[in-house]
Scaffold this motif. Structure first.
Motif, PDB file in Angstrom:
ATOM      1  N   GLU A  31       0.817  -1.126  -0.061  1.00  9.19           N
ATOM      2  CA  GLU A  31       0.073  -0.078  -0.135  1.00  9.19           C
ATOM      3  C   GLU A  31       0.705   1.198  -0.070  1.00  9.19           C
ATOM      4  O   GLU A  31       0.519   2.115  -0.627  1.00  9.19           O
ATOM      5  N   TRP A  32       1.811   1.292   0.885  1.00  4.07           N
ATOM      6  CA  TRP A  32       2.833   2.541   0.780  1.00  4.07           C
ATOM      7  C   TRP A  32       4.079   2.233   1.701  1.00  4.07           C
ATOM      8  O   TRP A  32       3.743   1.328   2.279  1.00  4.07           O
ATOM      9  N   LYS A  33       4.683   3.142   1.798  1.00  7.87           N
ATOM     10  CA  LYS A  33       6.043   3.175   2.737  1.00  7.87           C
ATOM     11  C   LYS A  33       6.080   3.917   3.901  1.00  7.87           C
ATOM     12  O   LYS A  33       6.244   5.124   3.687  1.00  7.87           O
ATOM     13  N   PRO A  34       5.521   3.642   5.113  1.00  7.90           N
ATOM     14  CA  PRO A  34       5.248   4.577   6.273  1.00  7.90           C
ATOM     15  C   PRO A  34       6.729   4.857   6.586  1.00  7.90           C
ATOM     16  O   PRO A  34       7.787   4.238   6.291  1.00  7.90           O
ATOM     17  N   ALA A  35       6.723   6.190   6.952  1.00  7.56           N
ATOM     18  CA  ALA A  35       8.293   6.649   7.509  1.00  7.56           C
ATOM     19  C   ALA A  35       8.632   6.523   8.986  1.00  7.56           C
ATOM     20  O   ALA A  35       9.772   6.532   9.488  1.00  7.56           O
ATOM     21  N   ASN A  36       7.377   6.571   9.699  1.00  4.17           N
ATOM     22  CA  ASN A  36       7.595   6.462  11.394  1.00  4.17           C
ATOM     23  C   ASN A  36       6.630   5.426  11.747  1.00  4.17           C
ATOM     24  O   ASN A  36       5.551   5.699  11.580  1.00  4.17           O
ATOM     25  N   ILE A  37       7.341   4.483  12.215  1.00  3.05           N
ATOM     26  CA  ILE A  37       6.568   3.281  12.619  1.00  3.05           C
ATOM     27  C   ILE A  37       6.442   3.040  14.245  1.00  3.05           C
ATOM     28  O   ILE A  37       7.806   2.950  14.530  1.00  3.05           O
ATOM     29  N   LEU A  38       5.439   2.521  14.564  1.00  7.53           N
ATOM     30  CA  LEU A  38       5.505   2.231  16.220  1.00  7.53           C
ATOM     31  C   LEU A  38       4.921   0.541  16.115  1.00  7.53           C
ATOM     32  O   LEU A  38       3.884   0.540  15.632  1.00  7.53           O
ATOM     33  N   ASP A  39       5.816  -0.252  16.433  1.00  5.17           N
ATOM     34  CA  ASP A  39       5.343  -1.732  16.703  1.00  5.17           C
ATOM     35  C   ASP A  39       5.124  -1.790  18.125  1.00  5.17           C
ATOM     36  O   ASP A  39       5.871  -1.959  19.128  1.00  5.17           O
ATOM     37  N   MET A  40       3.873  -2.002  18.476  1.00  4.25           N
ATOM     38  CA  MET A  40       3.379  -2.275  19.905  1.00  4.25           C
ATOM     39  C   MET A  40       3.480  -3.743  20.291  1.00  4.25           C
ATOM     40  O   MET A  40       2.896  -4.557  19.709  1.00  4.25           O
ATOM     41  N   GLY A  41       4.125  -3.926  21.223  1.00  2.00           N
ATOM     42  CA  GLY A  41       4.008  -5.476  21.919  1.00  2.00           C
ATOM     43  C   GLY A  41       5.063  -6.188  20.592  1.00  2.00           C
ATOM     44  O   GLY A  41       4.745  -7.388  20.406  1.00  2.00           O
ATOM     45  N   CYS A  42       6.259  -5.702  20.812  1.00  6.28           N
ATOM     46  CA  CYS A  42       7.350  -6.262  19.661  1.00  6.28           C
ATOM     47  C   CYS A  42       7.925  -7.723  20.251  1.00  6.28           C
ATOM     48  O   CYS A  42       8.562  -8.374  19.087  1.00  6.28           O
ATOM     49  N   GLY A  43       7.997  -8.150  21.421  1.00  4.11           N
ATOM     50  CA  GLY A  43       8.357  -9.236  21.722  1.00  4.11           C
ATOM     51  C   GLY A  43       9.726  -9.379  21.533  1.00  4.11           C
ATOM     52  O   GLY A  43      10.707  -8.205  22.046  1.00  4.11           O
ATOM     53  N   PHE A  44      10.587 -10.274  21.254  1.00  5.34           N
ATOM     54  CA  PHE A  44      11.944 -10.363  20.977  1.00  5.34           C
ATOM     55  C   PHE A  44      12.164  -9.627  19.266  1.00  5.34           C
ATOM     56  O   PHE A  44      13.342  -9.843  18.957  1.00  5.34           O
ATOM     57  N   GLY A  45      11.258  -9.017  18.928  1.00  2.00           N
ATOM     58  CA  GLY A  45      11.588  -8.283  17.760  1.00  2.00           C
ATOM     59  C   GLY A  45      11.139  -8.927  16.251  1.00  2.00           C
ATOM     60  O   GLY A  45      11.482  -8.309  15.264  1.00  2.00           O
ATOM     61  N   LYS A  46      10.369 -10.043  16.225  1.00  2.00           N
ATOM     62  CA  LYS A  46      10.231 -11.023  15.245  1.00  2.00           C
ATOM     63  C   LYS A  46       9.223 -10.077  14.249  1.00  2.00           C
ATOM     64  O   LYS A  46       9.545 -10.299  12.900  1.00  2.00           O
ATOM     65  N   SER A  47       8.368  -9.274  14.793  1.00  2.00           N
ATOM     66  CA  SER A  47       7.313  -8.495  14.180  1.00  2.00           C
ATOM     67  C   SER A  47       8.132  -7.347  13.542  1.00  2.00           C
ATOM     68  O   SER A  47       7.595  -6.618  12.688  1.00  2.00           O
ATOM     69  N   THR A  48       8.995  -6.836  14.232  1.00  3.36           N
ATOM     70  CA  THR A  48       9.740  -5.583  14.114  1.00  3.36           C
ATOM     71  C   THR A  48      10.637  -5.524  12.899  1.00  3.36           C
ATOM     72  O   THR A  48      10.975  -4.737  12.000  1.00  3.36           O
ATOM     73  N   GLN A  49      11.276  -6.535  12.858  1.00  2.00           N
ATOM     74  CA  GLN A  49      12.517  -7.171  12.039  1.00  2.00           C
ATOM     75  C   GLN A  49      12.266  -6.753  10.590  1.00  2.00           C
ATOM     76  O   GLN A  49      12.858  -6.069   9.847  1.00  2.00           O
ATOM     77  N   PRO A  50      11.011  -7.071   9.961  1.00  5.03           N
ATOM     78  CA  PRO A  50      10.817  -7.114   8.389  1.00  5.03           C
ATOM     79  C   PRO A  50      10.928  -5.690   8.116  1.00  5.03           C
ATOM     80  O   PRO A  50      11.335  -5.087   7.049  1.00  5.03           O
ATOM     81  N   PHE A  51      10.271  -4.584   9.024  1.00 11.33           N
ATOM     82  CA  PHE A  51      10.221  -3.352   8.692  1.00 11.33           C
ATOM     83  C   PHE A  51      11.608  -2.620   8.833  1.00 11.33           C
ATOM     84  O   PHE A  51      11.614  -1.940   8.000  1.00 11.33           O
ATOM     85  N   VAL A  52      12.126  -3.006   9.862  1.00  7.91           N
ATOM     86  CA  VAL A  52      13.651  -2.279  10.188  1.00  7.91           C
ATOM     87  C   VAL A  52      14.567  -2.709   8.687  1.00  7.91           C
ATOM     88  O   VAL A  52      15.007  -1.728   8.176  1.00  7.91           O
ATOM     89  N   ARG A  53      14.497  -4.076   8.177  1.00 11.24           N
ATOM     90  CA  ARG A  53      15.249  -4.449   7.038  1.00 11.24           C
ATOM     91  C   ARG A  53      14.853  -3.786   5.775  1.00 11.24           C
ATOM     92  O   ARG A  53      15.518  -3.229   5.192  1.00 11.24           O
ATOM     93  N   ARG A  54      13.479  -3.943   5.684  1.00  9.76           N
ATOM     94  CA  ARG A  54      12.988  -3.426   4.354  1.00  9.76           C
ATOM     95  C   ARG A  54      12.712  -2.022   4.172  1.00  9.76           C
ATOM     96  O   ARG A  54      12.480  -1.604   2.928  1.00  9.76           O
ATOM     97  N   LEU A  55      12.585  -1.235   5.302  1.00  2.79           N
ATOM     98  CA  LEU A  55      12.622   0.106   5.378  1.00  2.79           C
ATOM     99  C   LEU A  55      13.755   0.971   5.877  1.00  2.79           C
ATOM    100  O   LEU A  55      13.579   1.437   6.938  1.00  2.79           O
TER     101      LEU A  55
END
Ligand SMILES: C[S@@+](CC[C@H](N)C(=O)[O-])C[C@H]1O[C@@H](n2cnc3c(N)ncnc32)[C@H](O)[C@@H]1O
Length: 345
Positions: free
Chosen positions: A158-182
């Motif tokens: 859909e789009w490339k967000p510039a500022n992202i908040l991952d709530m309840g990120c755990g050990f980062g598994k849900s965060t990593q794809p955003f970090v790596r790809r953006l």
């Protein structure tokens, strides 16, 4: 316990879980047939006392118990390696810890997923959770894209967000794809669990990711300025919260989103029929997930709209090419994308 014995035992448990989630699940579904059940109580009445259901339920409860706490479980295995594991995290900065934060009672009263001590009370809990989470979608083959990557695909289409908040990120598994790809975007990732945050932070440093911060914070009361993010996301977090806490999280997501910003959550919600609903509620009890059923019973779309969001959408999400959304072929979580927009004015 040596690595080989541990891996063999965990592989065996995974095979048993695959049998439970396919052959046994299908037999149970067939035994219920088209009973004409109108409600979850009707399904319970029809099959709850059958030997097949009792064995099915025993498998579900005890395979999970053995995965964590059995002789070759995740907890004893990591416990034996405690000193080495903790020394890996020693250098992680103190940003991950907030001295003044009191953990909410809903969070500490239950050993979620049957993880002894939960994901928060022991310094090695992040490692235990990370190893356990490798089999969250047991049917997805190793060659297939992980569910977190697929969810990120959906958002980035859909789009490339510039500022992202991952709530309840755990050990980062849900965060990593955003970090790596953006790499040009900024990602803030928050959680209540210090052991998970420290592992996430360690992994990010190993990957030389400089566009992410992992911080201990309650998703319902963050210290971010209003309008800080154009995407607020979470994965598998809402169903672990009681309804009032979910409302608080939605309020906070609304506050920290910029006007026009999007909130997109991945969680377990859409249940296509009463059989699946009965199975899901039983799973919640057997997996120590007390808020899963109340979450599945919320009128989610209206709740989100009542918080001021527009364009609230709730849609099933296919976590793997190998599953059917109706859940006829195999047991699966009812993966669902919940999204909405903060109005521009
Ligand atoms: C099932 S895990 C999901 C972790 C991660 N998002 C993922 O997909 O791997 C749920 C996470 O929500 C966190 N959590 C629960 N309540 C929270 C709250 N009020 N604020 C922040 N995190 C919370 C838990 O500590 C846990 O790490």
């Amino acid at each position: 316990m040596n690595d080989r014995a541990f891996t063999a035992a965990q592989d065996f448990l995974l095979s048993a879980k695959t049998y439970w989630s396919t052959t046994m699940y299908r037999a149970l579904r067939d035994s219920h047939g088209e009973e004409g059940s109108q409600t979850v109580a009707d399904v319970a009445q029809a099959i709850e006392d059958s030997t097949l259901y009792q064995v099915y339920a025993w498998y579900e409860r005890h395979l999970q118990r053995m995965k964590y706490a059995g002789r070759y479980g995740l907890v004893p295995y990591h416990n034996e390696r405690r000193i080495d594991l903790l020394s890996e995290l020693d250098s992680e900065d103190s940003e991950c810890t907030q001295e003044s934060l009191t953990l909410p009672a809903y969070y500490t009263v239950v050993d979620i997923h049957q993880h002894p001590g939960g994901v928060w009370s022991d310094g090695i809990a992040g490692f235990v959770y990370e190893r356990g989470a490798r089999t969250t979608t047991p049917l997805a083959g190793a060659a297939e894209k992980d569910v977190h990557e697929r969810f990120t695909d959906l958002i980035l289409e859909e789009w490339k967000p510039a500022n992202i908040l991952d709530m309840g990120c755990g050990f980062g598994k849900s965060t990593q794809p955003f970090v790596r790809r953006l790499p040009d975007s900024t990602v803030e990732a928050i959680d209540l669990s210090v052991p998970c945050l420290r592992l996430a932070s360690y992994a990010a440093r190993e990957a030389q990711a400089s566009n992410v911060r992992f911080r201990q914070m309650d998703a319902c009361r963050t210290d971010y300025e209003a309008g800080s993010f154009d995407l607020v996301t979470s994965t598998m977090v809402l169903h672990e919260m009681p309804p009032k806490t979910i409302e608080d999280l939605l309020d906070e997501a609304f506050r920290v989103l910029t006007p026009g910003g999007r909130m997109i959550h991945l969680d377990f919600y859409c249940l296509p029929d009463v059989f699946r609903r009965f199975i899901h509620y039983g799973h919640a009890r057997r997996n120590n997930e007390p808020y899963m059923q109340p979450f599945a019973e919320l009128q989610l779309s209206s709740l989100v709209s009542s918080k001021g969001f527009v364009d609230a959408q709730v849609a099933p999400f296919q976590e793997s090419d190998r599953v059917d959304l109706d859940g006829n072929e195999a047991w699966r979580f009812p993966w669902t994308v919940i999204s909405a927009t903060k109005p521009k004015t």
